[in-house]
Write a protein that holds these residues in place. Sequence first.
Motif, mmCIF file in Angstrom:
data_model
loop_
_atom_site.group_PDB
_atom_site.id
_atom_site.type_symbol
_atom_site.label_atom_id
_atom_site.label_comp_id
_atom_site.label_asym_id
_atom_site.label_seq_id
_atom_site.Cartn_x
_atom_site.Cartn_y
_atom_site.Cartn_z
ATOM 1 N N LEU A 173 0.807 -1.215 0.000
ATOM 2 C CA LEU A 173 0.000 0.000 0.000
ATOM 3 C C LEU A 173 0.843 1.270 0.000
ATOM 4 C CD1 LEU A 173 -3.022 -0.563 2.399
ATOM 5 C CD2 LEU A 173 -3.082 -0.009 -0.022
ATOM 6 N N ARG A 174 1.923 1.280 0.775
ATOM 7 C CA ARG A 174 2.742 2.482 0.882
ATOM 8 C C ARG A 174 3.299 2.930 -0.474
ATOM 9 N NH1 ARG A 174 1.430 5.946 3.837
ATOM 10 N NH2 ARG A 174 1.804 5.823 6.040
ATOM 11 N N LYS A 175 3.541 1.955 -1.357
ATOM 12 C CA LYS A 175 4.051 2.304 -2.690
ATOM 13 C C LYS A 175 2.904 2.732 -3.607
ATOM 14 C CE LYS A 175 7.622 -1.147 -2.439
ATOM 15 N NZ LYS A 175 7.611 -2.577 -2.588
ATOM 16 N N LYS A 176 1.716 2.217 -3.356
ATOM 17 C CA LYS A 176 0.647 2.369 -4.343
ATOM 18 C C LYS A 176 -0.474 3.327 -3.923
ATOM 19 C CE LYS A 176 1.633 -2.060 -6.338
ATOM 20 N NZ LYS A 176 1.282 -3.449 -6.520
ATOM 21 N N TYR A 177 -0.501 3.700 -2.652
ATOM 22 C CA TYR A 177 -1.563 4.598 -2.181
ATOM 23 C C TYR A 177 -0.878 5.773 -1.473
ATOM 24 C CZ TYR A 177 -5.151 6.250 1.064
ATOM 25 O OH TYR A 177 -5.993 7.042 1.805
ATOM 26 N N GLN A 178 -1.218 7.010 -1.902
ATOM 27 C CA GLN A 178 -0.420 8.173 -1.486
ATOM 28 C C GLN A 178 -0.940 8.882 -0.231
ATOM 29 O OE1 GLN A 178 2.282 8.495 -3.238
ATOM 30 N NE2 GLN A 178 1.573 6.960 -4.710
ATOM 31 N N ASN A 179 -2.173 8.638 0.175
ATOM 32 C CA ASN A 179 -2.757 9.465 1.249
ATOM 33 C C ASN A 179 -2.587 8.813 2.625
ATOM 34 O OD1 ASN A 179 -3.386 11.319 -0.712
ATOM 35 N ND2 ASN A 179 -5.407 10.451 -1.087
ATOM 36 N N THR A 180 -3.389 9.244 3.576
ATOM 37 C CA THR A 180 -3.200 8.809 4.964
ATOM 38 C C THR A 180 -3.668 7.361 5.171
ATOM 39 O OG1 THR A 180 -3.484 11.071 5.705
ATOM 40 C CG2 THR A 180 -3.811 9.358 7.354
ATOM 41 N N LEU A 181 -2.835 6.603 5.858
ATOM 42 C CA LEU A 181 -3.122 5.175 6.072
ATOM 43 C C LEU A 181 -3.113 4.872 7.570
ATOM 44 C CD1 LEU A 181 -3.390 2.270 4.880
ATOM 45 C CD2 LEU A 181 -0.883 2.163 4.928
ATOM 46 N N TRP A 182 -4.261 4.476 8.101
ATOM 47 C CA TRP A 182 -4.336 3.986 9.480
ATOM 48 C C TRP A 182 -4.673 2.508 9.408
ATOM 49 C CZ3 TRP A 182 -8.401 8.067 11.504
ATOM 50 C CH2 TRP A 182 -7.807 9.340 11.513
ATOM 51 N N LEU A 183 -4.106 1.744 10.300
ATOM 52 C CA LEU A 183 -4.397 0.311 10.316
ATOM 53 C C LEU A 183 -5.156 -0.021 11.596
ATOM 54 C CD1 LEU A 183 -3.535 -2.145 8.458
ATOM 55 C CD2 LEU A 183 -1.916 -2.678 10.267
ATOM 56 N N GLU A 184 -6.291 -0.685 11.454
ATOM 57 C CA GLU A 184 -7.057 -1.083 12.641
ATOM 58 C C GLU A 184 -6.662 -2.500 13.037
ATOM 59 O OE1 GLU A 184 -11.312 -1.123 12.359
ATOM 60 O OE2 GLU A 184 -11.499 -1.681 14.457
ATOM 61 N N ILE A 185 -6.368 -2.662 14.321
ATOM 62 C CA ILE A 185 -5.998 -3.983 14.846
ATOM 63 C C ILE A 185 -6.983 -4.339 15.953
ATOM 64 C CG2 ILE A 185 -4.176 -5.290 16.020
ATOM 65 C CD1 ILE A 185 -2.186 -3.220 14.821
ATOM 66 N N LEU A 186 -7.739 -5.398 15.744
ATOM 67 C CA LEU A 186 -8.716 -5.817 16.763
ATOM 68 C C LEU A 186 -8.200 -7.066 17.466
ATOM 69 C CD1 LEU A 186 -12.527 -5.751 16.663
ATOM 70 C CD2 LEU A 186 -11.399 -7.868 17.354
ATOM 71 N N LEU A 187 -8.073 -6.944 18.778
ATOM 72 C CA LEU A 187 -7.550 -8.067 19.559
ATOM 73 C C LEU A 187 -8.631 -8.662 20.462
ATOM 74 C CD1 LEU A 187 -4.076 -6.579 20.611
ATOM 75 C CD2 LEU A 187 -4.584 -8.124 18.700
ATOM 76 N N CYS A 188 -8.630 -9.993 20.547
ATOM 77 C CA CYS A 188 -9.548 -10.710 21.443
ATOM 78 C C CYS A 188 -8.694 -11.439 22.475
ATOM 79 C CB CYS A 188 -10.363 -11.737 20.659
ATOM 80 S SG CYS A 188 -11.244 -11.058 19.265
ATOM 81 N N LYS A 189 -9.103 -11.328 23.713
ATOM 82 C CA LYS A 189 -8.310 -11.884 24.817
ATOM 83 C C LYS A 189 -8.110 -13.394 24.655
ATOM 84 C CE LYS A 189 -7.528 -10.936 29.594
ATOM 85 N NZ LYS A 189 -6.350 -10.136 29.332
#
Length: 328
Positions: free
Chosen positions: A169-185
């Motif tokens: 993505l960093r090479k192919k998408y130029q705008n702001t990138l946030w990554l969501e990480i969902l964790l389950c105990k």
Amino acid sequence: MEKQRLPKSMQYIFGPVASRRLGRSLGIDLIPFKTCTLNCRYCECGPTTHLTIERRKFGPETQILDEIEYSVTKLQDQIDFITFAGSGEPTLSLSLSSAIKKIKEISTVPVAMLTNGTLLYRPDVLLDISSIDVLIPSLDVVNADMFDYLNRPHPDLCFDQYIEGLKQLRKKYQNTLWLEILLCKGINDSAKDLELMKKLLQEINPDAIQMNTVFRPGTDPDLKPLSEAELSTIQRFLGYPESPRPAIIGGIPVQESPESLPTKRIREILQRRPSTVDDLANGLQVSLTTVRQVIHRLSKNESLIATNKNGQIFYSLAGDKNSTHDAV
Ligand code: SF4
């Protein structure tokens, strides 16, 4: 001037809602209920009823565009973001690019998209989402076995391809990138998993991460949430101590502002010389999304003038004696 068509009913637009990630957000949902590439155990909308990876148009495009034009024109002064989201996977829609184009034609409100990220390896999807201002894909798992267990993907989805898509993505998408990480105990939060997640994050290199857990009941009632303290500790371990943390208000997680907006500096510039969004972003070394957010806020509260010159939009603030459009 073409008269705006009044949609008979609103099928594709929802809100504005107080989004826990994006402030006050107008939602666009182009996908029928629970049509998705995944069937996540934690999904708050229940089991996926149409598990698919086939991209197609799920409704009449004229109606989608009419609803967008009507709602965005009416509500743009009251919202912080326009967000593609809902109860399915937005990248499955082949109406996505026309919808984004329509928004960009009529508004400066930044556009975000929540996606499970599984189709981002596809060039046609990347092309469609290229002008999204904030892209928020998900990543919860670090190996194919856990992908199968927690996300229960369509059988034709390949874990390695999904991860490679995120890495590219960093090479192919130029705008702001946030990554969501969902964790389950006790499911995807072991020390070994988090170590692998940290390595993956170094390769994906998002601007921020959004730590999430099962705040509300999902499809699988046995999944347990992590505490706020545990999420904070993991976030620091993953190398993103500064990412905005969800604040819990009345049991509902509410996202704080994503970044501190340099409104004062942009106002000072626009009082002296008309500037394009690119000019401001380059001059102040801030993201295009940040500038668009500030422009949008200034348009609500102050006399912002937008002038089209040779196809470029220049912004200035009224009442400024020094400003001259010819000087730019
Ligand atoms: S990707 Fe999102 S919509 Fe699809 S099943 Fe998972 S949580 Fe639900």
